[in-house]
Write a protein that holds these residues in place. Structure first.
Motif, PDB file in Angstrom:
ATOM      1  N   TRP A 124      22.732  42.068 -22.474  1.00 36.14           N
ATOM      2  CA  TRP A 124      23.692  41.948 -21.379  1.00 36.14           C
ATOM      3  C   TRP A 124      24.716  43.064 -21.458  1.00 36.14           C
ATOM      4  O   TRP A 124      25.201  43.393 -22.541  1.00 36.14           O
ATOM      5  CB  TRP A 124      24.394  40.576 -21.494  1.00 36.14           C
ATOM      6  CG  TRP A 124      25.324  40.256 -20.378  1.00 36.14           C
ATOM      7  CD1 TRP A 124      25.022  39.567 -19.233  1.00 36.14           C
ATOM      8  CD2 TRP A 124      26.711  40.573 -20.291  1.00 36.14           C
ATOM      9  NE1 TRP A 124      26.132  39.452 -18.453  1.00 36.14           N
ATOM     10  CE2 TRP A 124      27.188  40.065 -19.073  1.00 36.14           C
ATOM     11  CE3 TRP A 124      27.617  41.250 -21.124  1.00 36.14           C
ATOM     12  CZ2 TRP A 124      28.513  40.199 -18.666  1.00 36.14           C
ATOM     13  CZ3 TRP A 124      28.935  41.391 -20.729  1.00 36.14           C
ATOM     14  CH2 TRP A 124      29.367  40.871 -19.515  1.00 36.14           C
ATOM     15  N   ILE A 137      20.372  50.461 -16.812  1.00 33.86           N
ATOM     16  CA  ILE A 137      20.488  50.297 -15.361  1.00 33.86           C
ATOM     17  C   ILE A 137      21.957  50.409 -14.988  1.00 33.86           C
ATOM     18  O   ILE A 137      22.823  49.847 -15.672  1.00 33.86           O
ATOM     19  CB  ILE A 137      19.957  48.910 -14.920  1.00 33.86           C
ATOM     20  CG1 ILE A 137      18.523  48.691 -15.405  1.00 33.86           C
ATOM     21  CG2 ILE A 137      20.049  48.741 -13.405  1.00 33.86           C
ATOM     22  CD1 ILE A 137      18.103  47.234 -15.385  1.00 33.86           C
ATOM     23  N   ASN A 170      23.183  45.456 -19.147  1.00 34.49           N
ATOM     24  CA  ASN A 170      22.331  46.430 -18.457  1.00 34.49           C
ATOM     25  C   ASN A 170      21.385  47.234 -19.344  1.00 34.49           C
ATOM     26  O   ASN A 170      20.811  48.219 -18.883  1.00 34.49           O
ATOM     27  CB  ASN A 170      23.210  47.416 -17.678  1.00 34.49           C
ATOM     28  CG  ASN A 170      23.988  48.355 -18.592  1.00 34.49           C
ATOM     29  OD1 ASN A 170      24.471  47.954 -19.642  1.00 34.49           O
ATOM     30  ND2 ASN A 170      24.109  49.602 -18.191  1.00 34.49           N
ATOM     31  N   THR A 206      22.190  43.668 -11.359  1.00 35.57           N
ATOM     32  CA  THR A 206      21.821  44.469 -12.528  1.00 35.57           C
ATOM     33  C   THR A 206      20.944  43.656 -13.470  1.00 35.57           C
ATOM     34  O   THR A 206      19.937  44.151 -13.986  1.00 35.57           O
ATOM     35  CB  THR A 206      23.081  44.947 -13.265  1.00 35.57           C
ATOM     36  OG1 THR A 206      23.872  45.741 -12.384  1.00 35.57           O
ATOM     37  CG2 THR A 206      22.721  45.769 -14.489  1.00 35.57           C
ATOM     38  N   GLY A 220      16.976  44.159 -14.429  1.00 35.62           N
ATOM     39  CA  GLY A 220      16.537  44.206 -15.815  1.00 35.62           C
ATOM     40  C   GLY A 220      15.320  43.326 -16.046  1.00 35.62           C
ATOM     41  O   GLY A 220      14.365  43.722 -16.744  1.00 35.62           O
ATOM     42  N   SER A 236      24.285  49.820 -11.534  1.00 32.86           N
ATOM     43  CA  SER A 236      24.344  49.401 -10.131  1.00 32.86           C
ATOM     44  C   SER A 236      25.718  49.725  -9.558  1.00 32.86           C
ATOM     45  O   SER A 236      26.742  49.428 -10.175  1.00 32.86           O
ATOM     46  CB  SER A 236      24.079  47.889 -10.011  1.00 32.86           C
ATOM     47  OG  SER A 236      22.809  47.569 -10.526  1.00 32.86           O
ATOM     48  N   ARG A 266      27.186  53.054 -17.804  1.00 37.01           N
ATOM     49  CA  ARG A 266      28.359  52.222 -17.525  1.00 37.01           C
ATOM     50  C   ARG A 266      29.624  52.866 -18.060  1.00 37.01           C
ATOM     51  O   ARG A 266      29.620  53.551 -19.068  1.00 37.01           O
ATOM     52  CB  ARG A 266      28.191  50.828 -18.144  1.00 37.01           C
ATOM     53  CG  ARG A 266      27.154  49.958 -17.463  1.00 37.01           C
ATOM     54  CD  ARG A 266      27.079  48.590 -18.104  1.00 37.01           C
ATOM     55  NE  ARG A 266      28.344  47.881 -18.036  1.00 37.01           N
ATOM     56  CZ  ARG A 266      29.099  47.578 -19.091  1.00 37.01           C
ATOM     57  NH1 ARG A 266      28.727  47.953 -20.296  1.00 37.01           N
ATOM     58  NH2 ARG A 266      30.211  46.913 -18.940  1.00 37.01           N
TER      59      ARG A 266
END
Length: 285
Positions: free
Chosen positions: A131, A145, A133, A109, A113, A147, A77
Motif C-alpha cells: 500500500w 503506479i 502503489n 491506484t 495494482g 494516479s 509519489r
C-alpha cells in the motif's frame, strides 16, 4: 525461483525500440474492445507530465496511452524520481476521460495494482501489493503506479495513470533507487523480456482500461477482496511515514472500502490512514 540463475548485470540487455502498432495489436488481443490512441516516443521528460499538460488544456475525447523508451524526469509519489536506463523499464501513462468523478477515486491506484498483479501472475510472477502503489516480489520493488487527476478550464476531468515496471537493473540503477528492487529479467528469461515489451505494455494497458471501466460502475468494492489477498505485510508491525515523520505505528490489518490503510493501535478500533508510506519494522519480506 533463483533469480541469480536467470539474469545478472553481466547479461546483455538490449531490446529494440518500441513499436506503436505492436502495442495497438496487443491491446486489442488482450480483450479491450473500446477506443485507445497509442503514442510512442523515443524519450520524454515524463509520459504522465505530457498527458497532464494536455488534459489541463482540454479533456481527452478518448483514452490515450503514451509510452517511451526513456524518461529523463520520471517520477513517483511525492515527486520522488524514477530511475531507469533507456529501454530498461516499461514506461507508459494512460489518460482517460471521466464523465463524472467516481466515489473513492483515490482507491483507483489500488484497483490498478490488483489488475497489474493479476496480469503478471499467469507468467509465474508472484506479485504482492505494498500500500498504496508499489508492486513487489519477495520484498523487492518491481514497479509502481502514480494516479493523478487533471481538470480543464470547463471543469472536465481526465485521469492520468502512470505505470513503471523494472525490466533490467544495472548496479548503478540499483544504487540510485535506494531500496531493494528487482527486474523482470530476474524472474523470466532476459531474451524473452527484451522481446516482449510491447506485449507487456498492451496487456497491462488493457487490464488498466478494463479496471477503470469496472471502477466507474462499481467503485473499489469490486477490488477490495482481491487487494486484501495480494496485500503485502498483513499482520506485521509497521510505521507509516509522511514527509519524513512517523504519523502512525501499529499492526497492519487491511484496507477499508475507500482504500484507506487500517492500522491496529493498541486495543482500540483500527486507525484509518489516507496518505503515507508503509515501513515494515522487521526485515522479513
Amino acid at each position: 525461483m533463483n533469480s541469480a540463475a536467470i539474469a545478472s548485470s553481466d547479461t546483455p540487455f538490449d531490446p529494440p525500440p518500441l513499436l506503436q502498432r505492436a502495442i495497438e495489436g496487443w491491446i486489442s488481443d488482450s480483450g479491450w474492445t473500446g477506443q485507445c490512441v497509442v503514442e510512442v516516443v523515443n524519450e520524454t521528460a515524463s509520459t504522465s507530465a505530457d498527458l497532464m499538460a494536455r488534459a489541463r488544456r482540454i479533456q481527452f475525447a478518448q483514452p490515450v496511452l503514451r509510452a517511451t523508451d526513456f524518461q529523463y524526469e520520471g517520477r513517483g509519489r511525492q515527486g520522488r524520481p524514477w530511475f531507469a536506463l533507456p529501454r530498461h523499464a516499461l514506461l507508459f501513462s494512460m489518460g482517460m476521460p471521466l464523465a463524472e468523478l467516481p466515489a473513492s477515486l483515490p482507491a483507483i491506484t489500488l484497483a490498478c495494482g490488483v489488475a497489474l498483479a493479476e496480469c503478471l501472475q499467469p507468467r509465474g510472477i508472484d506479485v504482492q501489493l505494498k500500500w498504496p502503489n508499489d508492486l513487489r516480489v519477495g520484498g523487492r520493488k518491481l514497479g509502481g503506479i502514480l494516479s493523478e487527476l487533471a481538470a480543464d478550464d470547463k471543469a472536465r476531468f481526465t485521469l492520468v495513470i502512470g505505470i513503471g515496471i523494472n525490466l533490467h537493473l544495472e548496479p548503478s540503477t540499483r544504487h540510485m533507487i535506494g531500496q531493494p528492487a528487482v527486474g523482470l529479467d530476474e524472474l523470466l528469461p532476459p531474451a524473452v523480456v527484451a522481446a516482449e515489451r510491447e506485449a507487456w505494455i498492451g496487456r497491462l494497458a488493457a487490464a488498466t482500461l478494463q479496471t477503470l471501466d469496472v471502477f466507474t460502475r462499481q467503485g473499489f468494492a469490486a477490488f477490495r477482496p482481491r487487494f486484501s489477498a495480494l496485500m503485502e505485510g498483513r499482520g506485521r508491525e509497521v510505521d507509516v511515514m509522511d514527509n519524513g515523520a512517523v504519523i502512525a505505528s501499529g499492526r497492519l490489518t487491511d484496507v477499508d472500502g475507500h482504500g484507506r490503510l487500517l492500522i491496529e493501535v493498541g486495543g482500540g478500533p483500527p486507525r484509518m490512514i489516507s496518505v503515507g508510506d508503509v515501513v515494515f519494522r522487521d526485515s522479513t519480506p
